[in-house]
Design an enzyme around this catalytic site. Structure first.
Site, PDB file in Angstrom:
ATOM      1  N   MET A 100       0.344  -1.235   0.030  1.00 12.14           N
ATOM      2  CA  MET A 100      -0.223  -0.026  -0.110  1.00 12.14           C
ATOM      3  C   MET A 100       0.578   1.673   0.271  1.00 12.14           C
ATOM      4  O   MET A 100       0.164   2.160   0.745  1.00 12.14           O
ATOM      5  CB  MET A 100      -1.287   0.027   1.304  1.00 12.14           C
ATOM      6  CG  MET A 100      -1.907  -1.514   1.205  1.00 12.14           C
ATOM      7  SD  MET A 100      -2.873  -1.493  -0.571  1.00 12.14           S
ATOM      8  CE  MET A 100      -4.407  -0.250   0.046  1.00 12.14           C
ATOM      9  N   ARG A 101       2.530   0.873  -0.407  1.00 12.54           N
ATOM     10  CA  ARG A 101       2.307   2.603  -0.342  1.00 12.54           C
ATOM     11  C   ARG A 101       2.809   3.065  -2.113  1.00 12.54           C
ATOM     12  O   ARG A 101       3.446   1.668  -2.368  1.00 12.54           O
ATOM     13  CB  ARG A 101       4.155   2.179   0.116  1.00 12.54           C
ATOM     14  CG  ARG A 101       4.734   2.513   1.676  1.00 12.54           C
ATOM     15  CD  ARG A 101       4.367   3.269   2.541  1.00 12.54           C
ATOM     16  NE  ARG A 101       4.969   4.100   1.809  1.00 12.54           N
ATOM     17  CZ  ARG A 101       4.844   5.283   2.679  1.00 12.54           C
ATOM     18  NH1 ARG A 101       3.245   5.906   3.046  1.00 12.54           N
ATOM     19  NH2 ARG A 101       5.817   6.938   3.074  1.00 12.54           N
ATOM     20  N   HIS A 119      -4.694  -5.503  -8.648  1.00 13.18           N
ATOM     21  CA  HIS A 119      -5.311  -3.913  -8.172  1.00 13.18           C
ATOM     22  C   HIS A 119      -6.977  -4.322  -8.465  1.00 13.18           C
ATOM     23  O   HIS A 119      -7.528  -5.422  -9.012  1.00 13.18           O
ATOM     24  CB  HIS A 119      -5.361  -3.012  -9.530  1.00 13.18           C
ATOM     25  CG  HIS A 119      -6.490  -1.573  -8.743  1.00 13.18           C
ATOM     26  ND1 HIS A 119      -5.851  -1.217  -7.426  1.00 13.18           N
ATOM     27  CD2 HIS A 119      -7.648  -0.962  -8.844  1.00 13.18           C
ATOM     28  CE1 HIS A 119      -6.522   0.096  -7.432  1.00 13.18           C
ATOM     29  NE2 HIS A 119      -7.909  -0.362  -7.930  1.00 13.18           N
TER      30      HIS A 119
HETATM   31  C1  GAR Z   1      -6.523  -7.028  -1.947  1.00 15.40           C
HETATM   32  O1  GAR Z   1      -7.666  -6.508  -2.372  1.00 15.40           O
HETATM   33  C2  GAR Z   1      -5.397  -6.534  -3.067  1.00 15.40           C
HETATM   34  O2  GAR Z   1      -6.080  -5.902  -4.175  1.00 15.40           O
HETATM   35  C3  GAR Z   1      -5.172  -4.459  -2.455  1.00 15.40           C
HETATM   36  O3  GAR Z   1      -5.449  -4.548  -1.346  1.00 15.40           O
HETATM   37  C4  GAR Z   1      -6.340  -5.670  -0.506  1.00 15.40           C
HETATM   38  C5  GAR Z   1      -4.614  -6.514   0.037  1.00 15.40           C
HETATM   39  O4  GAR Z   1      -5.770  -7.553   0.668  1.00 15.40           O
HETATM   40  N1  GAR Z   1      -4.644  -3.817  -3.342  1.00 15.40           N
HETATM   41  C6  GAR Z   1      -4.942  -2.633  -3.096  1.00 15.40           C
HETATM   42  O5  GAR Z   1      -5.908  -1.834  -3.171  1.00 15.40           O
HETATM   43  C7  GAR Z   1      -3.267  -1.941  -4.399  1.00 15.40           C
HETATM   44  N2  GAR Z   1      -3.792  -0.854  -4.791  1.00 15.40           N
HETATM   45  P1  GAR Z   1      -4.110  -9.259   1.200  1.00 15.40           P
HETATM   46  O6  GAR Z   1      -3.061  -8.468   1.811  1.00 15.40           O
HETATM   47  O7  GAR Z   1      -4.882  -9.760   1.628  1.00 15.40           O
HETATM   48  O8  GAR Z   1      -3.817  -9.569  -0.119  1.00 15.40           O
END
Ligand code: GAR
Length: 227
Positions: A100-101, A119
């Site tokens: 998330m960075r 995403h």
């Molecule tokens: C997931 O839904 C992924 O698509 C999203 O964070 C979540 C992580 O879940 N990623 C983003 O939003 C990136 N822009 P997880 O840690 O359980 O895999």
């Protein structure tokens, strides 16, 4: 010199970057092991020392390390340290899985062509945060997830594959998020496997898969969604 017809089955190295729960990462590690990919998950790297995913990686015997962004004065310094940590594992593929960075252009350039992201939306719709809330507010009937190669601009780069889920009348943000995440867990390991096996490439804006029966770059919703 290789004999004609001799097959190279080099093991590929994958480094997975996380910031939180790590459910996608855990699925990738499990599929790599269970489906005997010609790859090893060389390391899981988090920018947060408290990421729950670190424990899930440890339980699976995957080396973990933390490069805490708060230890650095600038984004560029963090990106350099993160890049050095990743590079030490000689990655063929670097998979962002809930990382998330925002990564700077230098980091992206360093790993370009081998940097993939998942995403939680059908890109190019809903880049950025709170994608499920925004999909509900927009009244769309389909939502989903996208795996793409990473380019410098946020949530951009050639789309490799997408998973579609329906938006149901009684959905709230959390229920929709759970449905999308379940689709992510099917999509991301499949795409990584295809990349590792050298069966997925891009041709201009379009991804091309040398597909085996039942495989597709478009994952459609299951008939009766269970979440
Ligand atoms: C997931 O839904 C992924 O698509 C999203 O964070 C979540 C992580 O879940 N990623 C983003 O939003 C990136 N822009 P997880 O840690 O359980 O895999």
């Amino acid at each position: 010199m290789l004999r004609r017809g001799a097959r190279i089955r080099a093991m590929k190295n994958v480094v997975v970057l996380i910031s939180g729960v790590g459910s996608n990462m855990a699925r990738i590690v499990d599929c790599c092991r269970d489906e005997r990919w010609p790859a090893r998950i060389a390391a899981v790297v988090s920018n947060r020392p408290d990421a729950a995913g670190l424990e899930r990686a440890r339980e699976r015997g995957v080396p973990v390390l933390v490069v805490d962004h708060r230890d650095f004065d600038s984004r560029a310094a963090f990106d350099r340290a993160l890049g050095d940590a990743v590079e030490r594992h000689a990655p063929d593929w670097v998979a962002l899985a809930g990382f998330m960075r925002v990564l700077g252009d230098d980091f992206v350039a360093r790993f370009q062509g081998r940097l993939v992201n998942i995403h939680p939306s059908l890109l190019p719709a809903f880049t950025g945060l709170h994608t499920h809330r925004r999909a509900l507010a927009a009244g769309v009937r389909v939502h989903g997830a996208t795996v793409h190669l990473v380019e410098p601009a946020l949530d951009s780069g050639p789309i490799l594959a997408q998973a579609v889920v329906p938006v149901l009348d009684d959905d709230d943000e959390h229920r929709l998020a759970r449905r999308v995440l379940a689709a992510e867990h099917r999509l991301y390991p499949a795409v990584l496997r295809w990349l590792i096996e050298g069966r997925l490439r891009t041709d201009g804006p379009r991804a091309v898969l040398r597909a085996e029966p039942g495989e597709s770059l478009l994952l459609l919703p299951t008939e009766t969604p269970d979440v």
